[in-house]
Design a protein around this motif. Structure first.
Motif, PDB file in Angstrom:
ATOM      1  N   GLU A 299      44.338  34.323  34.314  1.00  0.00           N
ATOM      2  CA  GLU A 299      43.396  33.350  33.770  1.00  0.00           C
ATOM      3  C   GLU A 299      42.089  34.056  33.394  1.00  0.00           C
ATOM      4  OE1 GLU A 299      42.847  29.571  35.798  1.00  0.00           O
ATOM      5  OE2 GLU A 299      44.610  30.023  37.039  1.00  0.00           O
ATOM      6  N   SER A 300      41.450  33.555  32.379  1.00  0.00           N
ATOM      7  CA  SER A 300      40.184  34.124  31.936  1.00  0.00           C
ATOM      8  C   SER A 300      39.151  34.046  33.060  1.00  0.00           C
ATOM      9  CB  SER A 300      39.673  33.367  30.706  1.00  0.00           C
ATOM     10  OG  SER A 300      38.408  33.851  30.309  1.00  0.00           O
ATOM     11  N   ASP A 302      39.182  35.762  35.899  1.00  0.00           N
ATOM     12  CA  ASP A 302      39.700  36.080  37.241  1.00  0.00           C
ATOM     13  C   ASP A 302      39.169  37.448  37.670  1.00  0.00           C
ATOM     14  OD1 ASP A 302      41.202  36.624  39.548  1.00  0.00           O
ATOM     15  OD2 ASP A 302      42.955  35.545  38.776  1.00  0.00           O
ATOM     16  N   ARG A 369      40.881  30.324  44.693  1.00  0.00           N
ATOM     17  CA  ARG A 369      40.467  30.304  43.286  1.00  0.00           C
ATOM     18  C   ARG A 369      38.950  30.482  43.158  1.00  0.00           C
ATOM     19  NH1 ARG A 369      43.907  28.556  39.305  1.00  0.00           N
ATOM     20  NH2 ARG A 369      42.096  27.797  38.119  1.00  0.00           N
ATOM     21  N   LEU A 374      37.298  31.358  39.685  1.00  0.00           N
ATOM     22  CA  LEU A 374      38.018  30.376  38.870  1.00  0.00           C
ATOM     23  C   LEU A 374      37.608  28.954  39.258  1.00  0.00           C
ATOM     24  CD1 LEU A 374      41.595  31.953  39.044  1.00  0.00           C
ATOM     25  CD2 LEU A 374      39.881  32.237  37.226  1.00  0.00           C
ATOM     26  N   TYR A 377      41.721  23.964  41.156  1.00  0.00           N
ATOM     27  CA  TYR A 377      43.067  23.686  40.648  1.00  0.00           C
ATOM     28  C   TYR A 377      43.129  22.272  40.085  1.00  0.00           C
ATOM     29  CZ  TYR A 377      48.117  22.816  40.757  1.00  0.00           C
ATOM     30  OH  TYR A 377      49.415  22.496  40.426  1.00  0.00           O
ATOM     31  N   GLU A 389      51.855  27.409  41.800  1.00  0.00           N
ATOM     32  CA  GLU A 389      50.442  27.824  41.796  1.00  0.00           C
ATOM     33  C   GLU A 389      50.162  28.812  42.937  1.00  0.00           C
ATOM     34  OE1 GLU A 389      46.296  28.100  41.032  1.00  0.00           O
ATOM     35  OE2 GLU A 389      48.030  27.551  39.790  1.00  0.00           O
TER      36      GLU A 389
END
Length: 437
Positions: A299-300, A302, A369, A374, A377, A389
């Motif tokens: 993911e962008s 991370d 996360r 990030l 979720y 996940e």
């Protein structure tokens, strides 16, 4: 950041041999500086017991490079490029007609190293059992429980590679080895070893009869490491409730640093080892480079992508190419984790997802996360969606720590791992070494 460590100093057990001459017979003389296994097992001094402990903890670090290369290459976390040995990109990746060899280094060396450590720990158990220097029964029980805990950890590493082949658990007598247990029986036996040790560690207020460097300084502190490994084992057994119980008695804490845990330590001290999983950035000839999907699937934003580093020139070998070095370790003396709080938080998430406790699972996922930079979720909350996940978070949080292949295998997802070249294979397990057949 709280870290505990395995010892830096290598101390081995030296077995004396008798020399025969044609003209006379020389009786063997025991070396007081390097006593034999028989002497130590019969009535060891406290200093001899400490030497066995130091040697056993150092043995935990032997051949870790072969172990991590094996599970990480098959698990498509990294490529191991070697200018001197093509088997890292042929055998381990199943190139063409290549298969895993039961009689070569990537199979035999990590297998033998783990059992050497188990052997050293059996010597320690005999020494503690028979030594008149250890007079406190609680100290003796604590020391033996320490040894059993580390034996269970070593056997679990063997089982991670051997899987369906199972492992020998009873190896105390080399002339009468126990049978190989199947996978499930192997996991049960390892769990039982940990539970037996746990019973002798918990609430034990005695001091260890030696200094240990794996986790903590007292039996009750070391028991938290025991329970952390037990949580990992119970997850592999799909025993979610016992995994949660073990977590509650471990060093698991959703609010503690993710890095807290037990580590193998390395140094440049003479006689010590350097981190065997480290290569300098932009190495050529011998290097480890990231499997490209680790970067493209992220993911962008991370921050865990700092575990790889962009090379100045792409590395290529045997039809494989990567622009990124593996950079989990920044120097050749960085510690290698045995088990960390980050893994325990993800175990907590997995157990709650499996038990249908969705809120707890999502909270734990979000802890990981958030630490990775990030957002929370926002996906589905069915069991399968949560497990997907969690597997993704384990991929990035535990990158290069020996989990990806094991995780995908236990969820029947080996077919989801990327195939690097047409005709490559993803292996389920290593063959049992020929010497064991």
């Amino acid at each position: 950041m709280k870290k505990y460590k395995t010892t830096k100093i290598f101390t081995g057990i030296i077995f004396l041999t008798m020399m025969g001459l044609s003209s006379c017979e020389i009786n063997p003389i025991e070396d007081p500086n390097n006593p034999s296994e028989a002497v130590i097992s019969a009535n060891a001094t406290l200093s001899e017991i400490q030497n066995v402990v130091d040697g056993s903890e150092s043995a935990l670090r032997e051949q870790l490079n072969q172990y991590y290369d094996g599970v990480s290459v098959i698990g498509r976390e990294w490529y191991r490029f070697s200018g001197s040995d093509p088997r890292f990109t042929s055998d381990l990746l199943g190139k063409g007609a290549a298969v895993l060899d039961a009689n070569t280094f990537y199979t035999t060396q990590p297998f033998a190293a783990r059992y050497r450590a188990v052997k050293n720990l059996n010597i320690l158990i005999d020494a503690l059992t028979n030594s008149t220097a250890v007079t406190d029964a609680d100290k003796r029980r604590a020391g033996i429980a320490y040894a059993k805990t580390l034996q269970a950890y070593q056997l679990l590493m063997v089982l991670n590679e051997q899987y369906g082949n199972g492992v020998r658990v009873d190896v105390k007598n080399p002339d009468a080895l126990g049978l190989f247990l199947d996978k499930n029986a192997s996991l049960d036996a390892i769990a039982n070893m940990l539970n037996e040790a746990h019973n002798d560690l918990k609430n034990n207020t005695a001091a260890f009869p030696f200094n240990e460097y794996v986790y903590g300084t007292t039996p009750s502190q070391f028991d938290k490491f025991n329970r952390a490994i037990a949580a990992r084992v119970n997850v592999y057994r799909a025993d979610w409730n016992n995994a949660l119980s073990a977590l509650n008695e471990s060093f698991y804490n959703i609010s503690s640093p993710l890095t807290e845990g037990a580590y193998h330590q390395y140094s440049i001290t003479g006689g010590d080892l350097l981190n065997p999983v480290y290569f300098p950035p932009n190495s050529t000839g011998e290097t480890r480079v990231a499997q490209p999907s680790f970067i493209t699937d992220a993911e962008s934003g991370d921050t865990r992508l700092n575990k790889v580093s962009l090379r100045t020139t792409a590395a290529s070998l045997d039809g494989l190419t990567s622009d990124y070095d593996v950079a989990v370790y920044k120097t050749d003396v960085d510690p290698v984790p045995i088990i960390r709080n980050e893994e325990l938080i993800l175990i907590y998430a997995e157990c709650n997802a499996q038990n249908g406790t969705t809120t707890e699972a999502v909270n734990a996922i979000n802890t990981i996360r958030t630490a990775a930079g990030l957002s929370n979720y926002s996906g589905g909350t069915s069991t399968q969606e949560l497990i997907d996940e969690i597997l993704k978070q384990r991929r990035y949080s535990l990158y290069g720590e020996g989990h990806r292949w094991v995780d995908m295998r236990r969820y029947g997802k080996l077919g989801d791992l990327p195939i690097d070249r047409p005709g490559d294979d993803v292996w389920v397990e290593f063959p049992r070494p020929d010497t064991e057949n």
